[in-house]
Design an enzyme around this catalytic site. Structure first.
Site, mmCIF file in Angstrom:
data_model
loop_
_atom_site.group_PDB
_atom_site.id
_atom_site.type_symbol
_atom_site.label_atom_id
_atom_site.label_comp_id
_atom_site.label_asym_id
_atom_site.label_seq_id
_atom_site.Cartn_x
_atom_site.Cartn_y
_atom_site.Cartn_z
ATOM 1 C CD GLU A 155 0.043 -1.004 5.171
ATOM 2 O OE1 GLU A 155 0.390 -0.139 4.291
ATOM 3 O OE2 GLU A 155 0.110 -2.154 4.312
ATOM 4 C CD GLU A 256 3.458 0.593 -0.363
ATOM 5 O OE1 GLU A 256 2.645 -0.399 -0.552
ATOM 6 O OE2 GLU A 256 3.203 1.140 0.654
#
Length: 259
Positions: A155, A256
């Site tokens: 990420e 998220e």
């Protein structure tokens, strides 16, 4: 209300942070989600007791929620840690201890993605030393994820909120995934495309999608600025998901955001 996309997941660690861990899957199911993701839910314990793992597995199963994303141990999130695998000493050791635990748990639930947060740069430590340690640990994690039938996810965060985190562009995260794949030859190290972090970092999410959809193994979304729900900022959730699908990305998109 769940936006209209058949492969949409809820992040239990943010959307339902006010609830006890074992109550979160049922809350997500009640809101219309059939798939969920989680940060490693024991931030101080890379190897929790088997009973705690079993209880979480039972809660996910009873709610009818599929776990599609799980972080490896990464210290405390949200917070300053931003991962453990590149930190020499105790934290990287804790990451290694967690690899088989997290991968085994994920594999038992058919989870498709395991996220390995890289870790911050440390003052006084040679970045090359951290990068070498990171590669060693990511190779171990990729092999464990492969045994579990999952991808290893790399990420990119953003430099405004994570100034010491070295992977703050899509290019940097994809390059790390490629280095892992070159060592393992498994091809399961992939880009976790967090559209909030990329937009916060100044990237054009549409351009990132066009360039890197083929490298993505998982996508996360929160609106920007503010990290709120779709519609609270300037990002067009529907258009971006449509662009992802048009580009050939058929995987999960996880919400998220901070409720």
């Amino acid at each position: 209300m769940v936006p209209d996309d058949r492969r949409l997941a809820a992040n239990l660690s943010l959307l339902y942070a006010d609830l006890p861990l074992l109550e979160r899957p049922a809350a997500a199911a009640a809101a219309g989600f059939s798939a969920v993701e989680l940060w490693w839910p024991w931030p101080d314990e890379p190897c929790p007791p088997r009973a705690e793992l079993d209880a979480l597995r039972d809660a996910l199963t009873a709610a009818g929620t599929r776990l599609v994303g799980l972080n490896f141990y990464a210290g405390r999130l949200p917070g300053p840690d931003r991962g453990a695998l590149s930190l020499p000493g105790r934290e990287s050791e804790r990451f290694r201890a967690n690899i088989d635990v997290a991968a085994g748990f994920a594999g038992s639930l058919g989870c498709t993605g395991l996220n390995a947060l890289y870790g911050n740069r440390l003052p006084g430590v040679d970045p090359a030393r951290q990068d070498a340690l990171a590669l060693d640990n990511l190779v171990l994690a990729a092999r464990a994820a492969h045994r579990a039938g999952a991808d290893l996810l790399i990420e990119a965060l953003n430099s405004a909120e994570s100034p010491d985190y070295p992977l703050v562009t899509a290019e940097a995260a994809v390059a790390v995934a490629e280095r892992v794949n070159a060592v393992t030859r498994l091809g399961n190290a992939k880009f976790l495309m967090d559209l909030y972090h990329l937009a916060m970092g100044g990237a054009d999410p549409e351009d990132v999608i066009d360039r890197y959809a083929a490298a993505a193994g998982h996508v996360q979304f929160a609106d920007c600025p503010g990290r709120g729900a779709p519609g609270t900022g300037r990002l067009d959730f529907k258009a971006l998901v449509g662009r992802l699908r048009k580009a050939g990305y058929g995987g999960w998109v996880a919400l998220e955001y901070r409720p």
